[in-house]
Design an enzyme around this catalytic site. Sequence first.
Site, short mmCIF file in Angstrom:
data_model
loop_
_atom_site.label_atom_id
_atom_site.label_comp_id
_atom_site.label_asym_id
_atom_site.label_seq_id
_atom_site.Cartn_x
_atom_site.Cartn_y
_atom_site.Cartn_z
N CYS A 259 0.89 -1.18 0.00
CA CYS A 259 0.00 0.00 0.00
C CYS A 259 0.92 1.22 0.00
O CYS A 259 1.13 1.84 1.04
CB CYS A 259 -0.89 0.02 1.24
N ALA A 260 1.45 1.55 -1.16
CA ALA A 260 2.68 2.35 -1.19
C ALA A 260 2.54 3.87 -1.26
O ALA A 260 3.44 4.58 -0.81
CB ALA A 260 3.55 1.87 -2.35
N PRO A 262 2.05 7.85 -0.86
CA PRO A 262 2.70 8.52 -1.99
C PRO A 262 4.17 8.11 -2.20
O PRO A 262 4.87 8.72 -3.00
CB PRO A 262 2.62 9.99 -1.61
N GLY A 263 4.64 7.10 -1.47
CA GLY A 263 5.95 6.55 -1.77
C GLY A 263 7.06 6.90 -0.80
O GLY A 263 8.23 6.60 -1.05
N LYS A 265 7.76 5.55 2.17
CA LYS A 265 8.42 4.33 2.68
C LYS A 265 9.07 3.55 1.53
O LYS A 265 10.14 2.99 1.70
CB LYS A 265 7.42 3.46 3.44
N ASP A 283 -0.39 0.39 -5.50
CA ASP A 283 -1.44 1.22 -4.93
C ASP A 283 -2.64 1.16 -5.86
O ASP A 283 -2.49 0.91 -7.05
CB ASP A 283 -0.98 2.66 -4.72
N ASP A 310 -4.85 -3.51 -6.97
CA ASP A 310 -5.43 -3.74 -5.65
C ASP A 310 -4.61 -4.83 -4.95
O ASP A 310 -4.57 -5.98 -5.43
CB ASP A 310 -6.89 -4.18 -5.82
N ASP A 329 1.61 -1.33 4.82
CA ASP A 329 1.31 -0.09 5.56
C ASP A 329 -0.16 0.20 5.27
O ASP A 329 -0.49 0.91 4.33
CB ASP A 329 2.22 1.04 5.08
N CYS A 382 -0.82 4.36 10.54
CA CYS A 382 -0.59 5.68 11.17
C CYS A 382 -1.74 5.99 12.12
O CYS A 382 -2.32 7.06 12.09
CB CYS A 382 -0.41 6.77 10.11
#
Length: 446
Positions: A259-260, A262-263, A265, A283, A310, A329, A382
């Site tokens: 689940c990357a 906006p990038g 990580k 994503d 997905d 994430d 988060c």
Amino acid sequence: MKQNKKRVREIALDLLESVEKNQSYSNLLLHSAIEKYELTGRDAGLLTEITYGTIQRKLTLDFFLAPFIKKKLEPWVQQLLRLSLYQMVYLDKVPERAVIHEAVEIAKKKGHKGISGLVNGILRSVQRNGLRSFSEIKDEAKRISIETSHPLWLVKRWLAQFGMEKTKAMCAINLTAPMQTIRVNTTKASREEVLHRLKAEGFEAEPSEVLPEAIRILKGNAARSSVFESGMATIQDESSMIVGYALGAEHNETILDACAAPGGKTTHIAEKLNNSGSVVALDLHEHKIKLIKQNAARLGLINIEAKAWDSRKAGEIFEEESFDRILVDAPCSGLGVLRRKPDIKYTKEEKDLSVLQNIQLDILDAVAPLLKKGGVLVYSTCTADKEENEGTVKKFIETHTDFEPTALTDLPPVVQALTDDYLLQVLPQDFGGDGFFISKLRKKVQ
């Protein structure tokens, strides 16, 4: 100057209405309003302060206004009163008479004489009579809710999960502005070099005491710096940077970031691999994948492959046991980032959290077969919520007996001290970063 200030308050009122009516994200609206009206410096600062501040303290402002409001008001009038009272109570530099005058002018323009008289009357009554005391509220949870403007269900939930002291501290820090932090791209520069460049450009910055590649920006917006433009650094919260350490990627490995966008990580992992191996970033949305690709290009990272997919269907495009490490994430309630997105407090409901847990488990279920035996799976969010965090991990382990918890190690000392074996819950008050959760599991060899 006065004309500009007036415009700023009118823009703020439009933003507040839009956030309330359309459940739009305040951070996105604010960003586009600053661009649209070409606001800079003091005006951009004032708009940010009064928009965020009013949303941040909405329940408190309504508590203060309640004794002076005798009938139901139109939503925009209520917003105008909140906006004005926020400035009267929390901003020292703006004289109260100027705030009231401004509010009356906006009310005349948007409504009619009766409304401007009403707004004037209410604000002058508040000025004359002062604010009611929180000590009126006898119930402790309700008092914390009103005093720190967090919904009562959330305060009660946190009290049950974290206890009184941590809940109070978390609610208090959520009312403060977050610190901007940047991550040095170690494939291009050292922290000393980046700090030196920032100072030469007039930024005030200091090295983070939490992570060796992080820098805290004390003054200025790092997105407008040469270090950002040239890819020597990128904007990322300190808590979020811990994930790269927890994952522990090693030279030439193949990593999945499920689940990357906006990038942040993704690019951190790619930097830790020193441009070796590969990081596959998934994503759902094409426009978010574009963002990951842009970030990777700016940072000069050639080991990232991003695709719109997905992650719940990852098994359709990847072979089983094709990744050395996987990061999930997961989509979450975002209760760890209330300083950045204060509107989340009022739009989320308790029932949303269990719906989110189903999505989190679906993603974990889908990626589990793609991990090699002996490989590492890191699950992070988060948020600060035990059901979405420990609860999700526990359910996953119960249904996937081929996975076992493995201790979080090799983290920077400040962070290592907060770990509980394979679990880490960072609260915003711990070192000023976002609220964040990280857990580490390993796929059994036998």
